[in-house]
Design a protein around this motif. Structure first.
Motif, PDB file in Angstrom:
ATOM      1  N   GLN A  78       0.826  -1.215   0.000  1.00  0.00           N
ATOM      2  CA  GLN A  78       0.000   0.000   0.000  1.00  0.00           C
ATOM      3  C   GLN A  78       0.861   1.266   0.000  1.00  0.00           C
ATOM      4  OE1 GLN A  78      -2.707  -0.350   3.324  1.00  0.00           O
ATOM      5  NE2 GLN A  78      -3.816  -2.067   2.420  1.00  0.00           N
ATOM      6  N   LEU A  79       1.918   1.230  -0.858  1.00  0.00           N
ATOM      7  CA  LEU A  79       2.823   2.366  -0.950  1.00  0.00           C
ATOM      8  C   LEU A  79       2.559   3.226  -2.186  1.00  0.00           C
ATOM      9  CD1 LEU A  79       6.137   0.550   0.054  1.00  0.00           C
ATOM     10  CD2 LEU A  79       4.696   1.971   1.511  1.00  0.00           C
ATOM     11  N   ILE A  80       2.091   2.605  -3.271  1.00  0.00           N
ATOM     12  CA  ILE A  80       1.835   3.355  -4.492  1.00  0.00           C
ATOM     13  C   ILE A  80       0.686   4.338  -4.251  1.00  0.00           C
ATOM     14  CG2 ILE A  80       1.062   3.183  -6.876  1.00  0.00           C
ATOM     15  CD1 ILE A  80       3.924   2.301  -6.427  1.00  0.00           C
ATOM     16  N   GLY A  81       0.908   5.585  -4.605  1.00  0.00           N
ATOM     17  CA  GLY A  81      -0.097   6.618  -4.389  1.00  0.00           C
ATOM     18  C   GLY A  81      -0.046   7.246  -3.017  1.00  0.00           C
ATOM     19  N   LYS A  82       0.844   6.738  -2.163  1.00  0.00           N
ATOM     20  CA  LYS A  82       0.965   7.309  -0.827  1.00  0.00           C
ATOM     21  C   LYS A  82       1.526   8.721  -0.928  1.00  0.00           C
ATOM     22  CE  LYS A  82       3.100   6.272   3.662  1.00  0.00           C
ATOM     23  NZ  LYS A  82       3.979   5.332   4.389  1.00  0.00           N
ATOM     24  N   GLN A  83       0.970   9.629  -0.144  1.00  0.00           N
ATOM     25  CA  GLN A  83       1.387  11.027  -0.201  1.00  0.00           C
ATOM     26  C   GLN A  83       2.856  11.154   0.157  1.00  0.00           C
ATOM     27  OE1 GLN A  83      -0.842  13.606   2.344  1.00  0.00           O
ATOM     28  NE2 GLN A  83      -0.006  15.478   1.482  1.00  0.00           N
ATOM     29  N   GLY A  84       3.604  11.935  -0.630  1.00  0.00           N
ATOM     30  CA  GLY A  84       5.021  12.139  -0.384  1.00  0.00           C
ATOM     31  C   GLY A  84       5.863  11.559  -1.505  1.00  0.00           C
ATOM     32  N   PRO A  85       7.070  11.071  -1.190  1.00  0.00           N
ATOM     33  CA  PRO A  85       7.982  10.586  -2.233  1.00  0.00           C
ATOM     34  C   PRO A  85       7.415   9.466  -3.095  1.00  0.00           C
ATOM     35  CG  PRO A  85       9.131  10.844  -0.142  1.00  0.00           C
ATOM     36  CD  PRO A  85       7.682  11.043   0.138  1.00  0.00           C
ATOM     37  N   TRP A  86       6.528   8.623  -2.521  1.00  0.00           N
ATOM     38  CA  TRP A  86       5.985   7.538  -3.326  1.00  0.00           C
ATOM     39  C   TRP A  86       5.093   8.065  -4.446  1.00  0.00           C
ATOM     40  CZ3 TRP A  86       7.457   2.723  -3.905  1.00  0.00           C
ATOM     41  CH2 TRP A  86       8.217   2.120  -2.908  1.00  0.00           C
ATOM     42  N   SER A  87       4.512   9.244  -4.287  1.00  0.00           N
ATOM     43  CA  SER A  87       3.729   9.844  -5.361  1.00  0.00           C
ATOM     44  C   SER A  87       4.607  10.676  -6.294  1.00  0.00           C
ATOM     45  CB  SER A  87       2.626  10.738  -4.776  1.00  0.00           C
ATOM     46  OG  SER A  87       1.688   9.971  -4.042  1.00  0.00           O
ATOM     47  N   GLN A  88       5.662  11.275  -5.770  1.00  0.00           N
ATOM     48  CA  GLN A  88       6.496  12.185  -6.560  1.00  0.00           C
ATOM     49  C   GLN A  88       7.636  11.461  -7.273  1.00  0.00           C
ATOM     50  OE1 GLN A  88       7.594  14.673  -3.298  1.00  0.00           O
ATOM     51  NE2 GLN A  88       5.792  15.991  -3.439  1.00  0.00           N
TER      52      GLN A  88
END
Length: 296
Positions: free
Chosen positions: A135-145
């Protein structure tokens, strides 16, 4: 032990000028100065204890003091190393032959490391499917950027921690530690309109029930089996007998016989005994008995 000495000597060799403490006193003084600087990370500003611990961690890992403060982060209450510092530590050590990082065609991050003396290199992968399961993809922060960079950091963390655990000494990798979820227990909601008693009952009801402690067995006479009365837990009154004798005095002469015992008392015991003596004397005088002065 030789490896630890080598790392400490290496960390001192990397540090030039005044930032090279030789003992605990010098390290404490340096930590006190550095914690006042705005050029160090916020986790260490105003906290000389954290600065000192970070410097010590750095010396054991082979980092100079300023490198330690820039490379060590406090994540979820634990010291962690940023990923760039992790690969730098491993590559700079003689035990490391090589480290290779790449991406497969499907975007899977790959990290392969070869340690001297090991027959085969260690390979670790972290794919987009792995990130989705976590559940990391789309997580706010570096995982989104920067998702590719985060995939690279996770593959690097797994590979280098498995290949060089002695060099990292159990330190977590900051990019991975940031994704860890720290469980917290939320207090039950409180109705602001409820009375104080109702709020207290609500809090007590939310707490786990405490097991009942069984009552101790009654004292029993081993010969007759008779249950004996429980012993009183209240401390005995040290002047109870004297007060009883004063109360039972039939004449003023009987009362006078307890004068020396009252004089020998101290503090509140003496005051209580004198008051009982005086009250009894007044009662006897009222009954027609001869009077004596109260004990001093």
């Amino acid at each position: 032990m030789n490896a630890l000495v080598e790392l400490k000597q290496q960390s001192r060799a990397l540090s030039n000028g005044i930032l090279n403490p030789a003992n605990l006193h010098e390290a404490m003084e340096m930590a006190g100065v550095l914690c006042k600087s705005s050029l160090i990370p916020k986790d260490f500003q105003g906290n000389p204890g954290n600065v000192l611990v970070a410097i010590q961690w750095g010396m054991e890992l082979g980092l100079a003091p300023m490198q330690a403060l820039q490379s060590i982060a406090v994540i979820n209450g634990r010291p962690s190393l940023w990923g760039d510092a992790v690969i730098a530590l491993c590559k700079s050590h003689p035990v490391c032959e090589w480290i290779k990082e790449s991406f497969d065609a499907d975007g899977t991050a790959v990290c392969i490391a070869k340690r001297k003396g090991d027959p085969e290199p260690v390979e670790r992968r972290f794919s987009l499917d792995d990130a989705k399961k976590a559940q990391l993809i789309g997580k706010q922060g570096p995982w989104s950027q920067y998702p590719r960079r985060m995939l690279q950091m996770r593959a690097r963390s797994w590979c280098l921690r498995d290949t060089f655990p002695d060099l990292l000494r159990g330190m977590a990798v900051a990019e991975e530690a940031q994704d860890s979820i720290v469980a917290t227990v939320e207090p039950p909601p409180i109705d602001p309109t409820a009375t104080a008693t109702a709020r207290l009952k609500s809090r007590l009801a939310a707490q786990p029930a405490q097991p009942e402690i069984p009552a101790p067995p009654p004292d029993m006479d081993p010969k007759t089996g008779e249950v004996l009365p429980a012993a009183s837990t209240e401390p005995a009154d040290p002047i109870a007998d004297l007060l009883l004798l004063i109360g039972e005095a039939k004449t003023v002469a009987d009362l006078e016989a307890h004068r020396d015992a009252i004089v020998a008392l101290t503090n509140g015991h003496k005051k209580r005994a004198r008051e009982a003596w005086t009250a009894k004397k007044e009662a006897l005088i009222a009954a027609g008995h001869h009077a004596y002065p109260a004990p001093e």
